[in-house]
Design an enzyme around this catalytic site. Structure first.
Site, PDB file in Angstrom:
ATOM      1  N   SER A  34      34.012 -12.800  -4.195  1.00  0.00           N
ATOM      2  CA  SER A  34      33.769 -11.383  -3.889  1.00  0.00           C
ATOM      3  C   SER A  34      34.776 -10.867  -2.871  1.00  0.00           C
ATOM      4  CB  SER A  34      32.346 -11.171  -3.368  1.00  0.00           C
ATOM      5  OG  SER A  34      32.160 -11.882  -2.165  1.00  0.00           O
ATOM      6  N   SER A 124      29.995 -16.083  15.742  1.00  0.00           N
ATOM      7  CA  SER A 124      31.039 -15.236  16.326  1.00  0.00           C
ATOM      8  C   SER A 124      30.738 -14.947  17.784  1.00  0.00           C
ATOM      9  CB  SER A 124      31.073 -13.921  15.547  1.00  0.00           C
ATOM     10  OG  SER A 124      31.808 -12.952  16.247  1.00  0.00           O
ATOM     11  N   TYR A 149      26.695  -6.254  11.013  1.00  0.00           N
ATOM     12  CA  TYR A 149      27.428  -7.524  10.896  1.00  0.00           C
ATOM     13  C   TYR A 149      27.080  -8.444  12.068  1.00  0.00           C
ATOM     14  CZ  TYR A 149      31.112 -10.718  12.232  1.00  0.00           C
ATOM     15  OH  TYR A 149      31.770 -11.823  12.681  1.00  0.00           O
ATOM     16  N   LYS A 153      24.872 -12.320  12.451  1.00  0.00           N
ATOM     17  CA  LYS A 153      25.243 -13.571  13.141  1.00  0.00           C
ATOM     18  C   LYS A 153      24.143 -13.988  14.123  1.00  0.00           C
ATOM     19  CE  LYS A 153      29.069 -14.158  10.996  1.00  0.00           C
ATOM     20  NZ  LYS A 153      29.090 -15.161   9.925  1.00  0.00           N
ATOM     21  N   PHE A 178      36.107 -16.937  18.430  1.00  0.00           N
ATOM     22  CA  PHE A 178      36.681 -15.750  19.061  1.00  0.00           C
ATOM     23  C   PHE A 178      37.539 -15.049  17.987  1.00  0.00           C
ATOM     24  CE2 PHE A 178      34.878 -15.517  23.244  1.00  0.00           C
ATOM     25  CZ  PHE A 178      34.084 -16.642  23.186  1.00  0.00           C
ATOM     26  N   ASN A 179      38.778 -14.694  18.220  1.00  0.00           N
ATOM     27  CA  ASN A 179      39.497 -13.895  17.206  1.00  0.00           C
ATOM     28  C   ASN A 179      40.483 -14.756  16.403  1.00  0.00           C
ATOM     29  OD1 ASN A 179      38.371 -11.877  19.089  1.00  0.00           O
ATOM     30  ND2 ASN A 179      39.512 -10.435  17.837  1.00  0.00           N
ATOM     31  N   LEU A 200      43.594  -6.551  14.142  1.00  0.00           N
ATOM     32  CA  LEU A 200      44.873  -6.282  14.799  1.00  0.00           C
ATOM     33  C   LEU A 200      46.070  -6.979  14.146  1.00  0.00           C
ATOM     34  CD1 LEU A 200      46.441  -5.042  17.173  1.00  0.00           C
ATOM     35  CD2 LEU A 200      45.828  -7.062  18.529  1.00  0.00           C
ATOM     36  N   ARG A 231      41.210  -9.914  24.184  1.00  0.00           N
ATOM     37  CA  ARG A 231      40.487 -10.823  23.286  1.00  0.00           C
ATOM     38  C   ARG A 231      41.069 -12.226  23.429  1.00  0.00           C
ATOM     39  NH1 ARG A 231      38.083  -6.864  23.150  1.00  0.00           N
ATOM     40  NH2 ARG A 231      37.337  -5.598  21.401  1.00  0.00           N
ATOM     41  N   GLY A 296      32.753   1.172  19.407  1.00  0.00           N
ATOM     42  CA  GLY A 296      32.162  -0.152  19.247  1.00  0.00           C
ATOM     43  C   GLY A 296      32.977  -1.296  19.824  1.00  0.00           C
ATOM     44  N   ASP A 297      34.207  -1.025  20.310  1.00  0.00           N
ATOM     45  CA  ASP A 297      35.004  -2.117  20.877  1.00  0.00           C
ATOM     46  C   ASP A 297      34.483  -2.518  22.253  1.00  0.00           C
ATOM     47  OD1 ASP A 297      36.960  -2.974  19.114  1.00  0.00           O
ATOM     48  OD2 ASP A 297      38.367  -1.388  19.655  1.00  0.00           O
TER      49      ASP A 297
HETATM   50  C1  UD1 Z   1      35.763  -7.989  15.329  1.00  0.00           C
HETATM   51  C2  UD1 Z   1      34.386  -8.506  15.658  1.00  0.00           C
HETATM   52  C3  UD1 Z   1      34.316  -9.984  15.441  1.00  0.00           C
HETATM   53  C4  UD1 Z   1      34.717 -10.301  14.043  1.00  0.00           C
HETATM   54  C5  UD1 Z   1      36.129  -9.790  13.808  1.00  0.00           C
HETATM   55  C6  UD1 Z   1      36.544 -10.110  12.399  1.00  0.00           C
HETATM   56  C7  UD1 Z   1      33.053  -7.428  17.376  1.00  0.00           C
HETATM   57  C8  UD1 Z   1      32.894  -7.186  18.830  1.00  0.00           C
HETATM   58  N1  UD1 Z   1      34.090  -8.197  17.046  1.00  0.00           N
HETATM   59  O1  UD1 Z   1      36.617  -8.458  16.348  1.00  0.00           O
HETATM   60  O2  UD1 Z   1      33.021 -10.444  15.662  1.00  0.00           O
HETATM   61  O3  UD1 Z   1      34.645 -11.679  13.823  1.00  0.00           O
HETATM   62  O4  UD1 Z   1      36.159  -8.380  14.036  1.00  0.00           O
HETATM   63  O5  UD1 Z   1      36.537  -9.059  11.556  1.00  0.00           O
HETATM   64  O6  UD1 Z   1      32.278  -6.985  16.569  1.00  0.00           O
HETATM   65  N2  UD1 Z   1      43.126  -3.062  17.574  1.00  0.00           N
HETATM   66  C9  UD1 Z   1      44.055  -2.048  17.727  1.00  0.00           C
HETATM   67  N3  UD1 Z   1      44.585  -1.482  16.613  1.00  0.00           N
HETATM   68  C10 UD1 Z   1      44.244  -1.855  15.353  1.00  0.00           C
HETATM   69  C11 UD1 Z   1      43.288  -2.898  15.199  1.00  0.00           C
HETATM   70  C12 UD1 Z   1      42.743  -3.473  16.325  1.00  0.00           C
HETATM   71  O7  UD1 Z   1      44.397  -1.680  18.845  1.00  0.00           O
HETATM   72  O8  UD1 Z   1      44.749  -1.262  14.388  1.00  0.00           O
HETATM   73  C13 UD1 Z   1      42.552  -3.682  18.767  1.00  0.00           C
HETATM   74  C14 UD1 Z   1      41.045  -3.519  18.885  1.00  0.00           C
HETATM   75  O9  UD1 Z   1      40.724  -2.340  19.537  1.00  0.00           O
HETATM   76  C15 UD1 Z   1      40.669  -4.775  19.670  1.00  0.00           C
HETATM   77  C16 UD1 Z   1      41.709  -5.812  19.255  1.00  0.00           C
HETATM   78  O10 UD1 Z   1      42.778  -5.074  18.673  1.00  0.00           O
HETATM   79  O11 UD1 Z   1      40.834  -4.524  21.031  1.00  0.00           O
HETATM   80  C17 UD1 Z   1      41.181  -6.797  18.240  1.00  0.00           C
HETATM   81  O12 UD1 Z   1      40.573  -6.069  17.186  1.00  0.00           O
HETATM   82  P1  UD1 Z   1      40.105  -6.761  15.829  1.00  0.00           P
HETATM   83  O13 UD1 Z   1      41.203  -7.594  15.299  1.00  0.00           O
HETATM   84  O14 UD1 Z   1      39.558  -5.684  14.955  1.00  0.00           O
HETATM   85  O15 UD1 Z   1      38.952  -7.759  16.264  1.00  0.00           O
HETATM   86  P2  UD1 Z   1      37.620  -7.510  17.121  1.00  0.00           P
HETATM   87  O16 UD1 Z   1      37.172  -6.099  17.022  1.00  0.00           O
HETATM   88  O17 UD1 Z   1      37.823  -8.086  18.467  1.00  0.00           O
END
Ligand code: UD1
Length: 339
Positions: A34, A124, A149, A153, A178-179, A200, A231, A296-297
């Protein structure tokens, strides 16, 4: 030893399959495709040198899971990925998340109950929300989830706790990731976001290769040294190895019940530091701008990995530069060999 890998063709699952083989385990992959691609099976074959066993199965189908479990007598362990993980989508489609993430877990637990299984669950750091103390330890309180989501967890961890409390013969380890970022050094497997990436690092690599015009840095006014969010980025290969370490710990006679582990590097990096690491690792200049905060961040979270080091005998080894260079190599690979 045969290990069932539910969701084994996904990003983390596929890297874990490689590490299982490297450590002498025999992975049995189950995936419903999926959110993954059957061609990852061929990619895995190129890395490990043989085609791993694969079953296409919908783990939400209770009877199908029972039949499958009955037909697989030699499985000794289960690694359960098999979940949806897009935070934003889960807010719009909560029932899709609750159905998939809960039904599959409950069906698997039910079908393999009573067989003395070792089970690793993909959790997570989202369970901690914005922790009061950093780095966050496993003893920190679980906070109210910010998204369906995240709630899947948290509740899944409660389900596991309840099953153990009932006297079940499972042994369980919940890994709080973590990430996860980066890709296997062969660049044959990696992260494949469908549509516009929300995470990111895929957004960075897609911008660098020209698929996206510009990266938006969500928030430059946080209470952090450079104003962007922090992160704990962990290389997906290190993460895969953590699953092997979890299986090894549960194989010990004196391990009983359930335990929880942070799987991170113990070090936080800001969004701007990640961009800098990418530029240094690749020699490229990234087009980005500071934009308003994303809903939500959390401001900052990184994990204390002491417990994992001591009890799992596992430690993250690959640094941010390796995470960036491997993610970039993979982006280039799929640009030339679209899967
Ligand atoms: C989120 C979830 C985590 C999940 C992960 C996988 C939360 C708190 N965290 O992590 O549990 O396992 O997604 O999908 O729910 N950023 C930018 N620009 C972008 C994308 C991201 O600046 O275009 C920044 C975000 O604001 C953040 C960091 O990069 O500060 C990491 O973001 P992201 O990769 O989406 O991961 P999380 O939100 O930390």
């Amino acid at each position: 030893m045969k290990i069932l890998v539910n969701g084994g063709l996904g990003f983390i699952g596929s890297h874990t399959v490689v590490e299982l083989v490297n450590s002498g385990y025999d992975p049995i992959i189950v995936d419903d495709l999926s959110n993954s691609d059957i061609r990852i099976l061929d990619q895995l074959t190129k890395i490990i040198g043989f085609k791993p066993t694969f079953h296409q199965l919908d783990l939400c189908d209770e009877q199908a899971v029972k039949n499958f479990a009955d037909s697989q007598k030699d499985i000794v362990g289960i690694i359960h990925f098999a979940a949806f993980k897009a935070v934003g989508e889960s807010v719009n489609l909560p029932l899709k998340y609750y159905r998939n993430n809960f039904f599959s877990l409950v069906n698997v637990l039910n079908a393999f109950e009573g067989r003395g299984m070792n089970l690793v669950f993909s959790s997570s750091c989202t369970v901690y929300g914005q922790p009061e103390q950093l780095p966050v330890t496993e003893a920190a309180p679980v906070q109210t989830a910010q998204s369906p989501y995240g709630n899947t967890k948290q509740v899944a961890e409660e389900i596991l706790n309840d099953v153990i409390a009932s006297g079940s013969d499972y042994k369980m380890i919940s890994l709080r990731y973590f990430n996860p970022v980066g890709a296997h050094e062969s660049a044959l497997i990696g992260e494949q976001p469908i549509g516009v990436p929300q995470n990111l690092v895929p957004f960075i690599t897609q911008t660098a290769i020209g698929k996206r015009e510009k990266l938006m840095v969500w928030g430059g006014d946080y209470n952090t040294p450079d104003g962007s969010c922090i992160r704990d980025y962990i290389h997906v290969v290190d993460l895969g190895r953590a699953h092997v370490a979890a299986l090894k710990l549960m194989e010990k006679e004196d391990f009983t019940g359930i335990d929880f582990f942070n799987i991170g590097t113990g070090k936080g990096s800001s969004v701007l530091e990640v961009i800098k690491a990418f530029e240094e690792a690749t020699g490229l200049k990234l087009n980005y701008e500071i934009a308003p905060r994303r809903d939500g961040d959390v401001e900052q979270v990184w994990g204390d990995a002491t417990k994992s080091t001591e009890k799992l005998n596992w430690k993250a080894e690959l640094d941010l530069s390796t995470m960036m260079s491997s993610a970039w190599k993979w982006e280039n690979y799929i640009a030339q060999n679209p899967l």
